[in-house]
Design a protein around this motif. Structure first.
Motif, PDB file in Angstrom:
ATOM      1  N   TYR A  11       0.845  -1.190   0.000  1.00 52.09           N
ATOM      2  CA  TYR A  11       0.000   0.000   0.000  1.00 52.09           C
ATOM      3  C   TYR A  11       0.878   1.237   0.000  1.00 52.09           C
ATOM      4  N   TYR A  12       0.538   2.158  -0.820  1.00 51.33           N
ATOM      5  CA  TYR A  12       0.901   3.545  -0.598  1.00 51.33           C
ATOM      6  C   TYR A  12      -0.103   4.390  -1.354  1.00 51.33           C
ATOM      7  N   ASN A  13      -0.285   5.637  -0.923  1.00 52.10           N
ATOM      8  CA  ASN A  13      -1.350   6.448  -1.515  1.00 52.10           C
ATOM      9  C   ASN A  13      -0.829   7.298  -2.660  1.00 52.10           C
ATOM     10  N   ASN A  14      -1.787   7.945  -3.312  1.00 54.33           N
ATOM     11  CA  ASN A  14      -1.464   8.856  -4.419  1.00 54.33           C
ATOM     12  C   ASN A  14      -1.787  10.301  -4.058  1.00 54.33           C
ATOM     13  N   PHE A  15      -1.952  10.559  -2.765  1.00 58.27           N
ATOM     14  CA  PHE A  15      -2.170  11.924  -2.281  1.00 58.27           C
ATOM     15  C   PHE A  15      -0.790  12.602  -2.118  1.00 58.27           C
ATOM     16  N   PHE A  16      -0.811  13.863  -1.768  1.00 61.43           N
ATOM     17  CA  PHE A  16       0.381  14.558  -1.261  1.00 61.43           C
ATOM     18  C   PHE A  16       1.626  14.373  -2.136  1.00 61.43           C
ATOM     19  N   LYS A  17       1.465  14.502  -3.435  1.00 64.38           N
ATOM     20  CA  LYS A  17       2.611  14.493  -4.360  1.00 64.38           C
ATOM     21  C   LYS A  17       3.372  13.177  -4.395  1.00 64.38           C
ATOM     22  N   THR A  18       2.705  12.048  -4.113  1.00 71.54           N
ATOM     23  CA  THR A  18       3.380  10.748  -4.266  1.00 71.54           C
ATOM     24  C   THR A  18       2.580   9.875  -5.225  1.00 71.54           C
ATOM     25  N   PHE A  66     -10.554  18.887  -4.466  1.00 62.79           N
ATOM     26  CA  PHE A  66     -10.694  18.324  -3.117  1.00 62.79           C
ATOM     27  C   PHE A  66     -11.504  17.038  -3.163  1.00 62.79           C
ATOM     28  N   HIS A  67     -10.871  15.974  -3.621  1.00 59.57           N
ATOM     29  CA  HIS A  67     -11.598  14.714  -3.812  1.00 59.57           C
ATOM     30  C   HIS A  67     -10.591  13.578  -3.931  1.00 59.57           C
ATOM     31  N   GLY A  68     -10.910  12.419  -3.382  1.00 58.37           N
ATOM     32  CA  GLY A  68     -10.038  11.255  -3.542  1.00 58.37           C
ATOM     33  C   GLY A  68     -10.360  10.213  -2.504  1.00 58.37           C
ATOM     34  N   PHE A  69      -9.875   9.006  -2.733  1.00 62.27           N
ATOM     35  CA  PHE A  69     -10.159   7.891  -1.839  1.00 62.27           C
ATOM     36  C   PHE A  69      -8.847   7.270  -1.361  1.00 62.27           C
ATOM     37  N   THR A  70      -8.873   6.763  -0.150  1.00 65.70           N
ATOM     38  CA  THR A  70      -7.692   6.089   0.399  1.00 65.70           C
ATOM     39  C   THR A  70      -7.140   5.067  -0.598  1.00 65.70           C
ATOM     40  N   TYR A  71      -8.073   4.371  -1.262  1.00 66.04           N
ATOM     41  CA  TYR A  71      -7.641   3.300  -2.169  1.00 66.04           C
ATOM     42  C   TYR A  71      -7.638   3.713  -3.636  1.00 66.04           C
ATOM     43  N   HIS A 103      -4.893   1.937  -5.737  1.00 63.70           N
ATOM     44  CA  HIS A 103      -4.219   0.989  -4.837  1.00 63.70           C
ATOM     45  C   HIS A 103      -3.206   0.134  -5.606  1.00 63.70           C
ATOM     46  N   PRO A 104      -1.967   0.009  -5.101  1.00 70.02           N
ATOM     47  CA  PRO A 104      -0.929  -0.643  -5.902  1.00 70.02           C
ATOM     48  C   PRO A 104      -1.240  -2.079  -6.326  1.00 70.02           C
ATOM     49  N   ALA A 105      -1.759  -2.897  -5.427  1.00 77.12           N
ATOM     50  CA  ALA A 105      -2.032  -4.289  -5.818  1.00 77.12           C
ATOM     51  C   ALA A 105      -3.180  -4.353  -6.829  1.00 77.12           C
TER      52      ALA A 105
END
Ligand SMILES: *Cc1c(COP(=O)(O)O)cnc(C)c1O
Length: 463
Positions: free
Chosen positions: A80-87, A319-324, A327-329
């Motif tokens: 897991y890693y997210n796609n928020f915050f410039k990553t 201002f929108h997005g989901f934790t997943y 998702h990498p997998a």
């Protein structure tokens, strides 16, 4: 644990989606334990041909080791890693590029979600945001269709045109209107005004859209949303006149076209997208289901240049997005799924071989006394049940569709019922031989349904 143990725990603790909890508790669930190819197995040892590909999603069939390996490798590398915050991470980036490669040329961006419902929520926010950025914040109305399906979140439910859903847990999201669906058999042949010419009916549906636009005021309408072929509504293939007439209406007014590709995308209709089959050139396309062949949950919105360029150049933070989201997998499995579809020419096989073959075999069922219409496109099909005595639809109270569905299960076939419409959407890897088996079992189920429906009348006459 045996079947009864599972059923008892299920009854005690598990609330199923789209289910009458009490009725199911009395009956007991069927426990599916494993699957391979186009077959599922239940805990009682039955092997069942899954002509629904799970829920319209297991396009590459069950038991594909390559997809399992892709998930395993990614879970080991980076679970897991997210796609928020410039990553971001490699699977999300590679999947985004692959999707835009497959999509029509004017679509070059994707926003990831965890499901088709979230994709439609995302689309709604993007569309309204787009018009606000264009200096037309009043352009908020979305016109969708009666009996369309766009998911089960609050926005998905509101965009969908399923009246029973609207009646529960409302009120729905504001500024969403619904126009009539291009369902010729249900509303053109047997609806009000009865037995209309299909092509005239298709044009009349487009006229209804135009009337709705004018009623709301064209300056207030943001987008029109539709599935290329309605899935959950009953595998409804519009008359040939419908989409060209709708396109002409949308071109006349400045209204975005959103095509929900959650079912029709990824080869179902014999093209990578249903929009390509109908030459729709949509501004946005919600996707999910077949994107990963259902092995892991993932969806998204493919965003055309017109909207994407504005959101990127003028939008600031969205201002929108989901934790997943991405998702990498899930992304790794989706990417492998698309690569396998490419390598195995799945889309071409559906278009050139399996789709035409199914069309031929499926059409044979039209001679059955309780079938009023047999239609298919690509690997999606429907049978309309009618009462052979009257040539009209069955009395709804008989529940002919559900009866037929239950009989199918007993005969080793998953075929779903929507009212008295029987529908199929098998895995895209189904063989001609398996299509033959599907059609043979469907005919046997129709015979048994007819016999069963005649039973009470026969008993009465004996009495
Ligand atoms: C299934 C479906 C959805 C909702 O997808 P979920 O993943 O169940 O949220 C949206 N649109 C269409 C056309 C669908 O068939």
């Amino acid at each position: 644990m045996n079947t009864r143990d599972y059923q008892a725990l299920d009854r005690a603790h598990h609330l199923h989606p789209f289910t009458d909890f009490k009725a199911l508790g009395e009956e007991g669930s069927r426990i599916i334990t494993r699957a391979e190819g186009v077959y599922i197995h239940d805990s009682e040892g039955h092997r069942i041909l899954d002509a629904m590909a799970g829920l319209w999603c297991v396009n590459l069939g069950y038991g594909r080791q390559e997809l399992v390996d892709a998930a395993t490798a990614q879970l080991q590398q980076l679970p897991y890693y997210n796609n928020f915050f410039k990553t971001t991470h490699p699977p999300a980036v590679r999947l985004a590029a692959k999707l835009c490669d497959l999509a029509p040329a004017h679509i070059n961006h994707v926003f990831f979600t965890g499901s088709g419902s979230e994709a439609n929520d995302t689309m709604l926010r993007m569309v309204r945001r787009y018009w606000a950025l264009k200096g037309q914040p009043q352009k908020q109305w979305i016109i969708a269709r009666e009996n369309g399906y766009h998911g089960s979140t609050l926005a998905g439910m509101s965009l969908g045109g399923m009246a029973p859903m609207h009646d529960q847990g409302g009120p729905p999201v504001p500024k969403i209107a619904h126009v009539r669906q291009p369902y010729w058999f249900g509303e053109g042949r047997f609806g009000e005004g009865g037995d209309q010419d299909p092509e005239a009916f298709g044009r009349a549906c487009a006229e209804a859209l135009e009337a709705q636009i004018l009623e709301l005021g064209e300056q207030n309408v943001a987008a029109f949303l539709a599935e290329p072929v309605q899935g959950a509504g009953g595998a409804i293939i519009p008359p040939a006149s419908y989409w060209p007439a709708v396109k002409a209406v949308l071109a006349k007014y400045d209204i975005l076209l959103v095509v929900d590709e959650v079912i029709c995308g990824f080869g179902r209709l014999g093209e990578w997208f249903g929009s390509v089959h109908y030459d729709l050139k949509p501004d946005l396309m919600p996707i999910a289901k077949g994107l990963s062949s259902g092995y892991l949950p993932i969806g998204g919105v493919l965003v055309g240049d017109r909207v994407a360029d504005t959101l990127i150049e003028e939008g600031g933070e969205f201002f929108h997005g989901f934790t997943y989201s991405g998702h990498p997998a899930c992304a790794a499995v989706a990417l492998k799924n698309l690569e396998l579809m490419d390598a195995e020419d799945i889309v071409e096989r559906v278009r050139d071989d399996l789709g035409p073959y199914l069309a031929r075999r499926w059409a044979e069922l039209a001679d059955h006394p309780i079938v009023g219409e047999a239609r298919s496109l690509g690997l999606m099909g429907a049978l309309e049940l009618i009462d052979p005595e009257t040539g009209e639809r069955f009395d709804k109270a008989l529940g002919a569709g559900n009866l037929c569905r239950d009989i199918c299960f007993e005969l080793g076939l998953v075929m779903r019922s929507v009212g008295d419409t029987m529908i199929i959407s098998p895995p895209l890897v189904i063989t001609r031989g398996e299509i033959d088996e599907l059609v043979t079992k469907a005919r046997a189920a129709l015979d048994a349904t007819l016999a069963d429906l005649r039973q009470p009348a026969a008993e009465e006459s004996i009495a």
